[in-house]
Scaffold this motif. Structure first.
Motif, PDB file in Angstrom:
ATOM      1  N   GLU A  74       0.861  -1.175   0.000  1.00  0.00           N
ATOM      2  CA  GLU A  74       0.000   0.000   0.000  1.00  0.00           C
ATOM      3  C   GLU A  74       0.900   1.228   0.000  1.00  0.00           C
ATOM      4  O   GLU A  74       1.878   1.285   0.747  1.00  0.00           O
ATOM      5  N   THR A  76       1.203   5.579  -0.122  1.00  0.00           N
ATOM      6  CA  THR A  76       0.635   6.915   0.007  1.00  0.00           C
ATOM      7  C   THR A  76       1.598   7.891  -0.661  1.00  0.00           C
ATOM      8  O   THR A  76       2.807   7.829  -0.432  1.00  0.00           O
ATOM      9  N   THR A 104      -6.896   3.667  -4.967  1.00  0.00           N
ATOM     10  CA  THR A 104      -7.920   3.300  -4.000  1.00  0.00           C
ATOM     11  C   THR A 104      -8.355   4.484  -3.145  1.00  0.00           C
ATOM     12  O   THR A 104      -7.694   5.518  -3.110  1.00  0.00           O
ATOM     13  N   TYR A 108      -4.587   4.678   2.164  1.00  0.00           N
ATOM     14  CA  TYR A 108      -3.519   4.604   1.165  1.00  0.00           C
ATOM     15  C   TYR A 108      -4.072   4.959  -0.214  1.00  0.00           C
ATOM     16  O   TYR A 108      -5.230   4.710  -0.518  1.00  0.00           O
ATOM     17  N   GLN A 111      -2.788   0.427  -4.122  1.00  0.00           N
ATOM     18  CA  GLN A 111      -2.426  -0.921  -3.714  1.00  0.00           C
ATOM     19  C   GLN A 111      -1.732  -1.588  -4.891  1.00  0.00           C
ATOM     20  O   GLN A 111      -2.255  -1.559  -6.009  1.00  0.00           O
ATOM     21  N   SER A 139       4.749   3.699   2.719  1.00  0.00           N
ATOM     22  CA  SER A 139       4.256   2.428   2.198  1.00  0.00           C
ATOM     23  C   SER A 139       4.126   1.427   3.330  1.00  0.00           C
ATOM     24  O   SER A 139       4.769   1.568   4.379  1.00  0.00           O
TER      25      SER A 139
END
Length: 163
Positions: A74, A76, A104, A108, A111, A139
């Protein structure tokens, strides 16, 4: 691309058979769905042209190829401007280890589904590739221990006809 026609039950049967086995030749497919070969071929071509069938692939066994681990990462981003997003997307497309990328909602931004050669391959992917991409703020990773269900395509059903 031609104008899309509403799917009927025969179209759904064709899509279901091809999603289970994309190597069926036209005669085999026609027999399975109960059509003669010519109308079956015409329907498949229409389904391809209208974008219902996006393509055909061979599914490779990652373990036999020595790529033993799947990881969900994940990510960001620092900012969400168009430039950062575009650079991140281009970077993901260029990394062969990255199998899937999803933008998504939630904590976050993205993915990633990543295939690596064990924990050493994972560490190398992070240090040498992912962390060198500008704009990543944070992450978090999770190794996939076992897959209980795996589908490579949606499964068409008659509920589609009623919606």
């Amino acid at each position: 691309m031609s104008i899309s026609k509403k799917l009927d039950l025969m179209d759904l049967k064709i899509l279901k058979e091809l999603s289970a086995n994309g190597r069926l030749n036209n005669n085999q497919l026609a027999e399975k769905v109960g059509l003669s070969p010519s109308p079956c071929w015409q329907r498949v071509k229409r389904l391809e042209n209208e974008g219902y069938i996006e393509g055909y692939v061979a599914l490779l066994n990652s373990e036999k190829l020595g790529i033993s681990e799947l990881v969900i990462i994940e990510v960001t981003l620092e900012r969400h401007d168009d430039d950062i997003l575009a650079r991140f997307e281009r970077a993901m497309e260029a990394l062969p280890e990255v199998l899937e990328v999803y933008l998504t909602t939630g904590e976050y931004d993205f993915q990633l589904k990543v295939a690596v050669k064990g924990t050493k391959g994972y560490e190398a992917f992070l240090r040498e590739k992912l962390y060198k991409i500008p704009g990543i703020r944070h992450s978090r990773s999770s190794f996939i221990l076992r897959c209980f269900k795996k589908s490579h395509s949606v499964q068409p059903n008659t509920e589609i006809l009623n919606s």
